[in-house]
Design a protein around this motif. Structure first.
Motif, mmCIF file in Angstrom:
data_model
loop_
_atom_site.group_PDB
_atom_site.id
_atom_site.type_symbol
_atom_site.label_atom_id
_atom_site.label_comp_id
_atom_site.label_asym_id
_atom_site.label_seq_id
_atom_site.Cartn_x
_atom_site.Cartn_y
_atom_site.Cartn_z
ATOM 1 N N SER A 120 -1.572 -110.546 -61.234
ATOM 2 C CA SER A 120 -0.901 -111.081 -60.389
ATOM 3 C C SER A 120 0.089 -110.567 -59.558
ATOM 4 O O SER A 120 0.374 -109.732 -60.478
ATOM 5 N N HIS A 121 0.707 -111.038 -58.223
ATOM 6 C CA HIS A 121 2.116 -110.783 -57.798
ATOM 7 C C HIS A 121 3.215 -111.467 -58.960
ATOM 8 O O HIS A 121 4.290 -111.256 -58.720
ATOM 9 N N HIS A 123 4.088 -114.636 -57.700
ATOM 10 C CA HIS A 123 4.712 -115.532 -57.133
ATOM 11 C C HIS A 123 4.090 -116.647 -56.873
ATOM 12 O O HIS A 123 2.755 -117.183 -55.669
ATOM 13 N N ASP A 125 4.058 -120.075 -55.502
ATOM 14 C CA ASP A 125 4.485 -120.443 -54.460
ATOM 15 C C ASP A 125 3.068 -120.229 -52.811
ATOM 16 O O ASP A 125 3.336 -120.833 -52.107
ATOM 17 N N GLU A 126 2.906 -118.913 -53.649
ATOM 18 C CA GLU A 126 1.576 -118.473 -52.539
ATOM 19 C C GLU A 126 0.355 -119.179 -52.483
ATOM 20 O O GLU A 126 -0.222 -119.000 -54.026
ATOM 21 N N PRO A 127 -0.495 -119.194 -52.040
ATOM 22 C CA PRO A 127 -1.593 -120.163 -52.511
ATOM 23 C C PRO A 127 -3.020 -118.798 -52.894
ATOM 24 O O PRO A 127 -3.566 -119.515 -54.035
ATOM 25 N N LYS A 128 -2.765 -117.643 -52.786
ATOM 26 C CA LYS A 128 -3.501 -116.640 -53.557
ATOM 27 C C LYS A 128 -2.604 -115.417 -53.978
ATOM 28 O O LYS A 128 -2.314 -114.768 -53.864
ATOM 29 N N SER A 129 -3.487 -115.469 -55.201
ATOM 30 C CA SER A 129 -1.916 -114.412 -56.092
ATOM 31 C C SER A 129 -2.857 -113.159 -56.689
ATOM 32 O O SER A 129 -2.434 -111.721 -57.655
ATOM 33 N N GLY A 147 -1.576 -108.618 -56.611
ATOM 34 C CA GLY A 147 -1.543 -109.876 -55.468
ATOM 35 C C GLY A 147 -2.726 -110.513 -54.702
ATOM 36 O O GLY A 147 -3.475 -109.640 -55.067
#
Length: 182
Positions: A120-121, A123, A125-129, A147
Motif C-alpha cells: 500500500s501507499h 494514503h 483517503d484514496e479508494p484503492k491503495s 499503491g
C-alpha cells in the motif's frame, strides 16, 4: 481465484492445492509427495490457500492465522496476507523475501522472483491503495510495486524497480522510479 470468495469451500481449496501440485511438477503420486514436502515455492502457495480458506470460513479460526503468517515468515522471510487474492499458477521462482499486502490482487500465471514487495501507499483517503497484477505479468528480483496501480497483462517489471504508476499491457517498467519502455 474464485469469483465469489465466500463460497470458497474446502473442496475448492483442495482442488486448488492439487492444481498447484500439478503446476509445480507433480505428475504422479510420488512427485506430488516430494513437491508437497520439499518444494518451498509450493509450500508458500499451500499455506496461503489454507489461510485464505480459514479466513473466509470461520471468524473463530482467524485467530490462528497469525501462526500461519509467522510460519511463512520463518520459512523464507515471506509474508502473504490471507486477505490478498491470488489466482492460479502463481510461480514463485525464488521464494524468499516475498511480501504481499492485504489488498493485493494477483491474477493467473504470474511469475514472481525473490525480494519483491506488493504493498500500500498508505494514503487512506484514496479508494484503492494496493496494486493489481494482471495475468501473465513477470515481476523480477527486488521490485517494489506500491499503491493502487495496475500492472496489465504480460507486463514485465525489471529488477529493483520501484513502480508507482500503471504499467500498460505488453510493456516493461524499469528504474527508480520506474519508467515505461514499450
Amino acid at each position: 481465484m474464485k469469483k465469489n470468495d465466500f463460497n470458497y469451500s474446502l473442496k475448492n481449496c483442495l482442488k486448488d492445492i492439487n492444481q498447484d501440485l500439478v503446476f509445480y511438477g507433480g505428475k504422479n503420486l510420488l512427485s506430488k509427495v516430494i513437491i508437497f514436502f520439499l518444494n518451498i515455492s509450493f509450500k508458500l502457495i499451500f499455506w496461503y490457500r489454507i489461510s485464505r480458506y480459514r479466513y473466509l470460513k470461520s471468524k473463530m479460526a482467524r485467530k490462528a492465522l497469525i501462526f500461519i503468517k509467522y510460519r511463512l515468515y520463518v520459512l523464507g522471510g515471506n509474508e502473504i496476507d490471507y486477505r490478498a487474492k491470488l489466482g492460479k499458477e502463481i510461480k514463485f521462482a525464488h521464494p524468499s523475501g516475498v511480501i504481499i499486502g492485504a489488498g493485493v490482487v494477483i491474477e493467473d500465471k504470474v511469475t514472481i522472483f525473490q525480494q519483491t514487495t506488493f504493498g500500500s501507499h498508505g494514503h487512506k483517503d484514496e479508494p484503492k491503495s494496493y496494486p493489481t497484477i494482471k495475468q501473465g505479468a513477470i515481476i523480477y528480483s527486488g521490485a517494489k510495486v506500491i499503491g493502487g496501480i495496475t500492472v496489465h497483462e504480460n507486463a514485465v517489471i525489471g529488477a529493483n524497480s520501484v513502480v508507482l504508476i500503471d504499467v500498460p499491457k505488453n510493456s516493461t517498467a524499469v528504474g527508480i522510479p520506474a519508467k515505461i519502455i514499450e
